[in-house]
Design a protein around this motif. Structure first.
Motif, PDB file in Angstrom:
ATOM      1  N   GLY A 120      33.124  24.315  46.998  1.00 49.37           N
ATOM      2  CA  GLY A 120      32.915  23.938  45.459  1.00 49.37           C
ATOM      3  C   GLY A 120      34.285  23.194  45.419  1.00 49.37           C
ATOM      4  O   GLY A 120      34.427  22.421  44.410  1.00 49.37           O
ATOM      5  N   GLU A 121      35.431  23.651  45.841  1.00 45.23           N
ATOM      6  CA  GLU A 121      36.639  22.882  45.667  1.00 45.23           C
ATOM      7  C   GLU A 121      36.558  21.619  46.296  1.00 45.23           C
ATOM      8  O   GLU A 121      37.261  20.564  45.583  1.00 45.23           O
ATOM      9  CB  GLU A 121      37.994  23.603  46.269  1.00 45.23           C
ATOM     10  N   ALA A 122      35.934  21.363  47.434  1.00 44.53           N
ATOM     11  CA  ALA A 122      36.145  19.853  47.823  1.00 44.53           C
ATOM     12  C   ALA A 122      35.012  18.950  47.033  1.00 44.53           C
ATOM     13  O   ALA A 122      35.298  17.771  46.817  1.00 44.53           O
ATOM     14  CB  ALA A 122      35.441  20.132  49.442  1.00 44.53           C
ATOM     15  N   MET A 123      33.891  19.441  46.513  1.00 42.09           N
ATOM     16  CA  MET A 123      32.996  18.828  45.827  1.00 42.09           C
ATOM     17  C   MET A 123      33.776  18.386  44.569  1.00 42.09           C
ATOM     18  O   MET A 123      33.533  17.286  43.911  1.00 42.09           O
ATOM     19  CB  MET A 123      31.713  19.687  45.207  1.00 42.09           C
ATOM     20  N   LYS A 124      34.554  19.289  43.927  1.00 41.86           N
ATOM     21  CA  LYS A 124      35.122  19.053  42.583  1.00 41.86           C
ATOM     22  C   LYS A 124      36.362  18.134  42.893  1.00 41.86           C
ATOM     23  O   LYS A 124      36.296  17.067  42.003  1.00 41.86           O
ATOM     24  CB  LYS A 124      36.061  20.235  42.228  1.00 41.86           C
ATOM     25  N   ALA A 125      37.106  18.055  43.962  1.00 38.80           N
ATOM     26  CA  ALA A 125      38.099  16.846  44.286  1.00 38.80           C
ATOM     27  C   ALA A 125      37.059  15.587  44.558  1.00 38.80           C
ATOM     28  O   ALA A 125      37.846  14.629  44.160  1.00 38.80           O
ATOM     29  CB  ALA A 125      38.794  17.313  45.703  1.00 38.80           C
ATOM     30  N   LEU A 126      35.958  15.676  45.098  1.00 41.33           N
ATOM     31  CA  LEU A 126      35.325  14.319  45.305  1.00 41.33           C
ATOM     32  C   LEU A 126      34.944  13.706  43.962  1.00 41.33           C
ATOM     33  O   LEU A 126      34.998  12.646  43.472  1.00 41.33           O
ATOM     34  CB  LEU A 126      34.152  14.664  46.073  1.00 41.33           C
ATOM     35  N   ALA A 127      34.673  14.738  42.878  1.00 44.50           N
ATOM     36  CA  ALA A 127      33.906  14.203  41.694  1.00 44.50           C
ATOM     37  C   ALA A 127      35.163  13.831  40.733  1.00 44.50           C
ATOM     38  O   ALA A 127      35.113  12.717  39.976  1.00 44.50           O
ATOM     39  CB  ALA A 127      33.294  15.609  40.947  1.00 44.50           C
ATOM     40  N   ASP A 128      36.223  14.346  40.925  1.00 46.52           N
ATOM     41  CA  ASP A 128      37.522  13.895  40.204  1.00 46.52           C
ATOM     42  C   ASP A 128      37.926  12.620  40.782  1.00 46.52           C
ATOM     43  O   ASP A 128      38.309  11.653  40.029  1.00 46.52           O
ATOM     44  CB  ASP A 128      38.711  14.811  40.452  1.00 46.52           C
ATOM     45  N   ARG A 129      37.947  12.319  42.079  1.00 51.80           N
ATOM     46  CA  ARG A 129      38.120  11.181  42.596  1.00 51.80           C
ATOM     47  C   ARG A 129      37.248   9.895  42.117  1.00 51.80           C
ATOM     48  O   ARG A 129      37.737   8.745  41.596  1.00 51.80           O
ATOM     49  CB  ARG A 129      38.008  11.205  44.164  1.00 51.80           C
ATOM     50  N   PHE A 130      36.113  10.280  42.282  1.00 53.30           N
ATOM     51  CA  PHE A 130      34.844   9.277  41.689  1.00 53.30           C
ATOM     52  C   PHE A 130      35.306   8.902  40.155  1.00 53.30           C
ATOM     53  O   PHE A 130      35.207   7.874  39.704  1.00 53.30           O
ATOM     54  CB  PHE A 130      33.648  10.046  41.631  1.00 53.30           C
ATOM     55  N   GLU A 131      35.512  10.032  39.221  1.00 51.74           N
ATOM     56  CA  GLU A 131      35.832   9.841  37.760  1.00 51.74           C
ATOM     57  C   GLU A 131      37.079   8.955  37.808  1.00 51.74           C
ATOM     58  O   GLU A 131      37.295   8.170  36.799  1.00 51.74           O
ATOM     59  CB  GLU A 131      36.048  10.966  37.155  1.00 51.74           C
ATOM     60  N   THR A 132      38.069   9.120  38.450  1.00 50.66           N
ATOM     61  CA  THR A 132      39.296   8.418  38.379  1.00 50.66           C
ATOM     62  C   THR A 132      38.937   6.759  38.717  1.00 50.66           C
ATOM     63  O   THR A 132      39.494   5.845  38.091  1.00 50.66           O
ATOM     64  CB  THR A 132      40.610   8.871  39.517  1.00 50.66           C
ATOM     65  N   GLU A 133      38.248   6.660  39.802  1.00 50.65           N
ATOM     66  CA  GLU A 133      37.898   5.256  39.971  1.00 50.65           C
ATOM     67  C   GLU A 133      37.019   4.488  39.017  1.00 50.65           C
ATOM     68  O   GLU A 133      37.375   3.629  38.514  1.00 50.65           O
ATOM     69  CB  GLU A 133      37.019   5.310  41.545  1.00 50.65           C
ATOM     70  N   LEU A 134      36.172   5.171  38.549  1.00 55.38           N
ATOM     71  CA  LEU A 134      35.337   4.784  37.404  1.00 55.38           C
ATOM     72  C   LEU A 134      36.437   4.258  36.109  1.00 55.38           C
ATOM     73  O   LEU A 134      36.181   3.344  35.457  1.00 55.38           O
ATOM     74  CB  LEU A 134      34.099   5.831  36.934  1.00 55.38           C
ATOM     75  N   LYS A 192      15.156  18.309  47.488  1.00 56.22           N
ATOM     76  CA  LYS A 192      15.267  19.023  48.763  1.00 56.22           C
ATOM     77  C   LYS A 192      16.733  19.602  48.752  1.00 56.22           C
ATOM     78  O   LYS A 192      17.625  18.899  48.570  1.00 56.22           O
ATOM     79  CB  LYS A 192      15.253  18.141  49.965  1.00 56.22           C
ATOM     80  N   VAL A 193      16.623  20.850  48.950  1.00 55.13           N
ATOM     81  CA  VAL A 193      17.691  21.808  48.922  1.00 55.13           C
ATOM     82  C   VAL A 193      18.340  22.045  50.564  1.00 55.13           C
ATOM     83  O   VAL A 193      17.462  22.264  51.374  1.00 55.13           O
ATOM     84  CB  VAL A 193      17.585  23.218  48.400  1.00 55.13           C
ATOM     85  N   VAL A 194      19.423  21.522  50.800  1.00 56.18           N
ATOM     86  CA  VAL A 194      20.094  21.547  52.392  1.00 56.18           C
ATOM     87  C   VAL A 194      21.216  22.502  52.187  1.00 56.18           C
ATOM     88  O   VAL A 194      22.012  22.415  51.238  1.00 56.18           O
ATOM     89  CB  VAL A 194      20.413  20.180  52.785  1.00 56.18           C
ATOM     90  N   ALA A 195      21.233  23.291  53.068  1.00 61.17           N
ATOM     91  CA  ALA A 195      22.152  24.473  53.212  1.00 61.17           C
ATOM     92  C   ALA A 195      23.292  23.545  53.632  1.00 61.17           C
ATOM     93  O   ALA A 195      23.359  22.997  54.620  1.00 61.17           O
ATOM     94  CB  ALA A 195      21.927  25.580  54.219  1.00 61.17           C
ATOM     95  N   GLY A 196      24.735  23.875  53.081  1.00 56.35           N
ATOM     96  CA  GLY A 196      25.653  23.000  53.772  1.00 56.35           C
ATOM     97  C   GLY A 196      27.010  23.901  53.696  1.00 56.35           C
ATOM     98  O   GLY A 196      26.881  24.945  52.979  1.00 56.35           O
ATOM     99  N   ALA A 197      28.237  23.576  54.371  1.00 57.57           N
ATOM    100  CA  ALA A 197      29.368  24.151  54.351  1.00 57.57           C
ATOM    101  C   ALA A 197      30.397  23.772  53.498  1.00 57.57           C
ATOM    102  O   ALA A 197      31.567  24.205  53.729  1.00 57.57           O
ATOM    103  CB  ALA A 197      29.725  24.219  55.951  1.00 57.57           C
ATOM    104  N   THR A 198      29.975  22.677  52.483  1.00 57.70           N
ATOM    105  CA  THR A 198      31.084  22.077  51.841  1.00 57.70           C
ATOM    106  C   THR A 198      31.472  23.182  50.523  1.00 57.70           C
ATOM    107  O   THR A 198      30.461  23.824  50.074  1.00 57.70           O
ATOM    108  CB  THR A 198      30.515  20.800  50.999  1.00 57.70           C
TER     109      THR A 198
END
Length: 181
Positions: free
Chosen positions: A162-176, A154-160
């Protein structure tokens, strides 16, 4: 891809499985019968040699069918992965074949346990078990690909951003990295 080709491929795979199943069943029954019965007389030994030749030919045929069935499912995987996004395929046809191939593998394991690994290797039953497992594995992959056509994201329109998504992915990678390094 049109559904007629898909249905005919599944139908052909089912018929190939039927041939494989009957070949495995006959070969397994004959191998067990052959290995259990002792035949002392010369006339019976000749009969036993003919019976062994028949069993070996059935195992060779079943091996060929299992390899062919594995190839059919590998081709189906390619076709399923290239289907358009709006295509929907029922995975039940594949899953039924996976279950049936799994039952064949069980029967082959029992046969190997009865006759022994050395005899099973010599007769080609180990190869048959391996080829049946390859066919089952390819059928499982086809099942998973078919299931993906029924579970559309399901594709949901969002207001996030791309930079915020990259920051979230980087944080997740750092934690892992911290946890598993």
């Amino acid at each position: 891809m049109n559904t007629v080709n898909l249905k005919s491929s599944i139908g052909f795979a089912i018929s190939m499985f039927g041939a494989l199943s009957s070949g495995v069943g006959v070969a397994s029954t004959e191998v067990v019968h052959y290995s259990v019965h002792q035949v002392p007389s010369a006339q019976k030994q000749e009969s036993r040699r003919a019976e062994r030749a028949y069993i070996l030919s059935e195992i060779v045929r079943a091996n060929r069918r299992a390899r062919h069935l594995a190839q059919i499912f590998q081709n189906e995987c390619v076709r399923l992965s290239q289907m358009p996004d709006d295509a929907v395929v029922d995975p039940e046809a594949y899953q039924g074949l996976v279950d049936a191939l799994r039952a064949q593998e069980t029967m082959l394991r029992r046969t190997i346990a009865i006759v022994g690994r050395d005899e099973a290797t010599e007769m080609g039953i180990m190869d048959l078990q391996r080829n049946t497992a390859k066919a089952r594995s390819a059928a499982s992959s086809a099942t998973l690909l078919a299931k993906q056509t029924t579970n559309k994201p399901k594709v949901v329109a969002g207001a996030t951003s791309g930079e915020a998504m990259k920051a979230l992915a980087d944080r997740f990678e750092t934690e892992l990295t911290k946890r598993f390094s």
